[in-house]
Design a protein around this motif. Sequence first.
Motif, mmCIF file in Angstrom:
data_model
loop_
_atom_site.group_PDB
_atom_site.id
_atom_site.type_symbol
_atom_site.label_atom_id
_atom_site.label_comp_id
_atom_site.label_asym_id
_atom_site.label_seq_id
_atom_site.Cartn_x
_atom_site.Cartn_y
_atom_site.Cartn_z
ATOM 1 N N VAL A 81 10.448 -79.996 11.685
ATOM 2 C CA VAL A 81 9.318 -80.263 10.794
ATOM 3 C C VAL A 81 9.651 -80.515 9.457
ATOM 4 C CG1 VAL A 81 7.218 -79.336 9.630
ATOM 5 C CG2 VAL A 81 7.883 -78.885 12.224
ATOM 6 N N MET A 82 9.321 -81.800 8.895
ATOM 7 C CA MET A 82 9.883 -82.115 7.695
ATOM 8 C C MET A 82 8.875 -82.560 6.862
ATOM 9 S SD MET A 82 12.627 -85.159 9.084
ATOM 10 C CE MET A 82 11.343 -86.152 9.816
ATOM 11 N N ASN A 83 8.889 -81.621 5.977
ATOM 12 C CA ASN A 83 7.745 -81.720 4.776
ATOM 13 C C ASN A 83 8.360 -82.304 3.460
ATOM 14 O OD1 ASN A 83 5.743 -80.514 6.244
ATOM 15 N ND2 ASN A 83 6.550 -78.484 5.946
ATOM 16 N N SER A 84 7.482 -82.693 2.441
ATOM 17 C CA SER A 84 7.904 -83.251 1.326
ATOM 18 C C SER A 84 9.062 -84.387 1.232
ATOM 19 C CB SER A 84 8.492 -81.893 0.312
ATOM 20 O OG SER A 84 7.355 -81.040 0.140
ATOM 21 N N LEU A 85 8.769 -85.251 2.258
ATOM 22 C CA LEU A 85 9.792 -86.114 2.563
ATOM 23 C C LEU A 85 10.264 -86.812 1.245
ATOM 24 C CD1 LEU A 85 8.673 -86.868 6.111
ATOM 25 C CD2 LEU A 85 11.050 -86.424 5.196
ATOM 26 N N LYS A 86 11.377 -87.274 1.010
ATOM 27 C CA LYS A 86 11.829 -88.166 -0.042
ATOM 28 C C LYS A 86 12.335 -89.501 0.502
ATOM 29 C CE LYS A 86 13.368 -84.124 -2.444
ATOM 30 N NZ LYS A 86 14.245 -83.171 -2.970
ATOM 31 N N PRO A 87 12.426 -90.470 -0.270
ATOM 32 C CA PRO A 87 12.768 -91.642 0.225
ATOM 33 C C PRO A 87 14.425 -91.639 0.529
ATOM 34 C CG PRO A 87 11.871 -92.090 -1.687
ATOM 35 C CD PRO A 87 11.914 -90.893 -1.484
ATOM 36 N N GLU A 88 15.277 -90.831 0.032
ATOM 37 C CA GLU A 88 16.586 -90.430 0.497
ATOM 38 C C GLU A 88 16.610 -89.838 1.983
ATOM 39 O OE1 GLU A 88 15.173 -89.739 -2.441
ATOM 40 O OE2 GLU A 88 16.008 -87.668 -3.238
ATOM 41 N N ASP A 89 15.614 -89.321 2.351
ATOM 42 C CA ASP A 89 15.444 -88.835 3.859
ATOM 43 C C ASP A 89 15.499 -89.808 4.811
ATOM 44 O OD1 ASP A 89 13.362 -86.315 2.527
ATOM 45 O OD2 ASP A 89 15.642 -86.069 2.778
ATOM 46 N N THR A 90 15.328 -91.214 4.327
ATOM 47 C CA THR A 90 15.069 -92.173 5.380
ATOM 48 C C THR A 90 16.489 -92.356 6.018
ATOM 49 O OG1 THR A 90 13.564 -93.516 4.097
ATOM 50 C CG2 THR A 90 15.186 -94.815 5.479
ATOM 51 N N ALA A 91 16.592 -92.429 7.391
ATOM 52 C CA ALA A 91 17.473 -92.488 8.299
ATOM 53 C C ALA A 91 17.184 -92.370 9.789
ATOM 54 C CB ALA A 91 18.602 -91.085 7.951
ATOM 55 N N MET A 92 18.108 -92.555 10.763
ATOM 56 C CA MET A 92 18.104 -92.351 12.009
ATOM 57 C C MET A 92 18.301 -91.054 12.270
ATOM 58 S SD MET A 92 17.335 -93.928 15.064
ATOM 59 C CE MET A 92 17.793 -95.733 14.716
ATOM 60 N N TYR A 93 17.364 -89.984 12.864
ATOM 61 C CA TYR A 93 17.800 -88.666 13.096
ATOM 62 C C TYR A 93 18.158 -88.519 14.516
ATOM 63 C CZ TYR A 93 15.940 -87.600 8.720
ATOM 64 O OH TYR A 93 15.887 -87.329 7.382
ATOM 65 N N TYR A 94 19.122 -87.827 14.977
ATOM 66 C CA TYR A 94 19.648 -87.494 16.106
ATOM 67 C C TYR A 94 19.538 -85.864 16.564
ATOM 68 C CZ TYR A 94 21.797 -92.135 15.737
ATOM 69 O OH TYR A 94 22.062 -93.455 15.627
ATOM 70 N N CYS A 95 19.208 -85.635 17.741
ATOM 71 C CA CYS A 95 19.421 -84.180 18.019
ATOM 72 C C CYS A 95 20.908 -84.103 18.846
ATOM 73 C CB CYS A 95 18.543 -83.529 18.807
ATOM 74 S SG CYS A 95 17.941 -84.099 20.484
ATOM 75 N N ALA A 96 21.413 -83.075 18.785
ATOM 76 C CA ALA A 96 22.595 -82.734 19.560
ATOM 77 C C ALA A 96 22.896 -81.320 19.973
ATOM 78 C CB ALA A 96 23.965 -83.057 18.678
ATOM 79 N N ALA A 97 23.820 -81.223 20.980
ATOM 80 C CA ALA A 97 23.873 -79.874 21.487
ATOM 81 C C ALA A 97 25.540 -79.562 21.752
ATOM 82 C CB ALA A 97 23.573 -79.937 23.187
ATOM 83 N N ALA A 98 25.663 -78.365 21.545
ATOM 84 C CA ALA A 98 26.969 -77.784 21.669
ATOM 85 C C ALA A 98 26.967 -76.391 22.047
ATOM 86 C CB ALA A 98 27.518 -77.820 19.917
ATOM 87 N N PRO A 99 27.992 -76.177 23.151
ATOM 88 C CA PRO A 99 28.242 -74.901 23.595
ATOM 89 C C PRO A 99 28.257 -73.769 22.535
ATOM 90 C CG PRO A 99 29.978 -75.970 24.178
ATOM 91 C CD PRO A 99 29.229 -76.707 23.547
ATOM 92 N N PHE A 100 29.025 -74.079 21.587
ATOM 93 C CA PHE A 100 29.523 -73.273 20.511
ATOM 94 C C PHE A 100 29.279 -73.679 19.205
ATOM 95 C CE2 PHE A 100 30.960 -70.122 23.670
ATOM 96 C CZ PHE A 100 31.739 -70.764 24.502
ATOM 97 N N CYS A 101 28.963 -72.899 18.165
ATOM 98 C CA CYS A 101 28.729 -73.336 16.524
ATOM 99 C C CYS A 101 28.933 -72.393 15.977
ATOM 100 C CB CYS A 101 27.553 -74.341 16.724
ATOM 101 S SG CYS A 101 26.079 -72.981 16.651
ATOM 102 N N THR A 102 29.448 -72.969 14.642
ATOM 103 C CA THR A 102 29.550 -72.129 13.658
ATOM 104 C C THR A 102 28.491 -72.139 12.509
ATOM 105 O OG1 THR A 102 30.980 -73.686 12.573
ATOM 106 C CG2 THR A 102 32.051 -71.592 13.770
ATOM 107 N N LEU A 103 27.990 -71.017 11.656
ATOM 108 C CA LEU A 103 27.099 -71.079 10.815
ATOM 109 C C LEU A 103 27.847 -71.146 9.465
ATOM 110 C CD1 LEU A 103 23.727 -69.223 10.775
ATOM 111 C CD2 LEU A 103 25.016 -69.558 8.867
ATOM 112 N N THR A 104 27.753 -71.994 8.379
ATOM 113 C CA THR A 104 28.054 -71.900 7.370
ATOM 114 C C THR A 104 26.882 -71.865 6.261
ATOM 115 O OG1 THR A 104 30.166 -72.751 7.781
ATOM 116 C CG2 THR A 104 29.691 -72.668 5.493
ATOM 117 N N ILE A 105 26.697 -70.939 5.139
ATOM 118 C CA ILE A 105 25.522 -71.159 4.509
ATOM 119 C C ILE A 105 25.612 -72.200 3.436
ATOM 120 C CG2 ILE A 105 24.376 -69.944 2.555
ATOM 121 C CD1 ILE A 105 24.135 -68.507 5.344
ATOM 122 N N GLY A 106 24.677 -73.067 3.525
ATOM 123 C CA GLY A 106 24.377 -74.278 2.789
ATOM 124 C C GLY A 106 24.841 -75.238 3.187
ATOM 125 N N LEU A 107 25.372 -75.378 4.562
ATOM 126 C CA LEU A 107 25.962 -76.415 5.358
ATOM 127 C C LEU A 107 24.974 -76.489 6.779
ATOM 128 C CD1 LEU A 107 29.860 -76.456 4.990
ATOM 129 C CD2 LEU A 107 28.091 -77.789 3.791
#
Length: 127
Positions: A81-107
């Motif tokens: 869900v994308m609210n308060s959209l800005k012109p700089e949010d313009t892009a092609m959006y992709y979803c992706a899957a990974a068996p493992f991932c890391t969480l880094t605050i702010g990224l």
Amino acid sequence: QVQLVESGGGSVQAGGSLRLSCGAADFAFRYHCMGWFRQTPGKEREGVAGSMDDGRTFYADSVKGRFTISRDNAKNTLYLVMNSLKPEDTAMYYCAAAPFCTLTIGLGPALREYGDWGRGTQVTVSS
């Protein structure tokens, strides 16, 4: 063969909202990390929001507070869900899957960790 199909993109004015969906098939969706990425021509694909299999979510600072990622494991579907959209949010959006991932605050999700991709859905925000 992992199948991911995005939908929900479109054109909206700045300040508006959109909800993206990603339908998943042929893999153990509930046990995978899922991510939303975006890309504009000439730029590297960037991670926007991630959802870990344990329920934790994480966001790039550029979208935190405006975008919300969620998943419905019963429906094998990922949402953004994308609210308060800005012109700089313009892009092609992709979803992706990974068996493992890391969480880094702010990224957002790390591109190198995701190997299965949908074809994308275009989001255009006009000023």
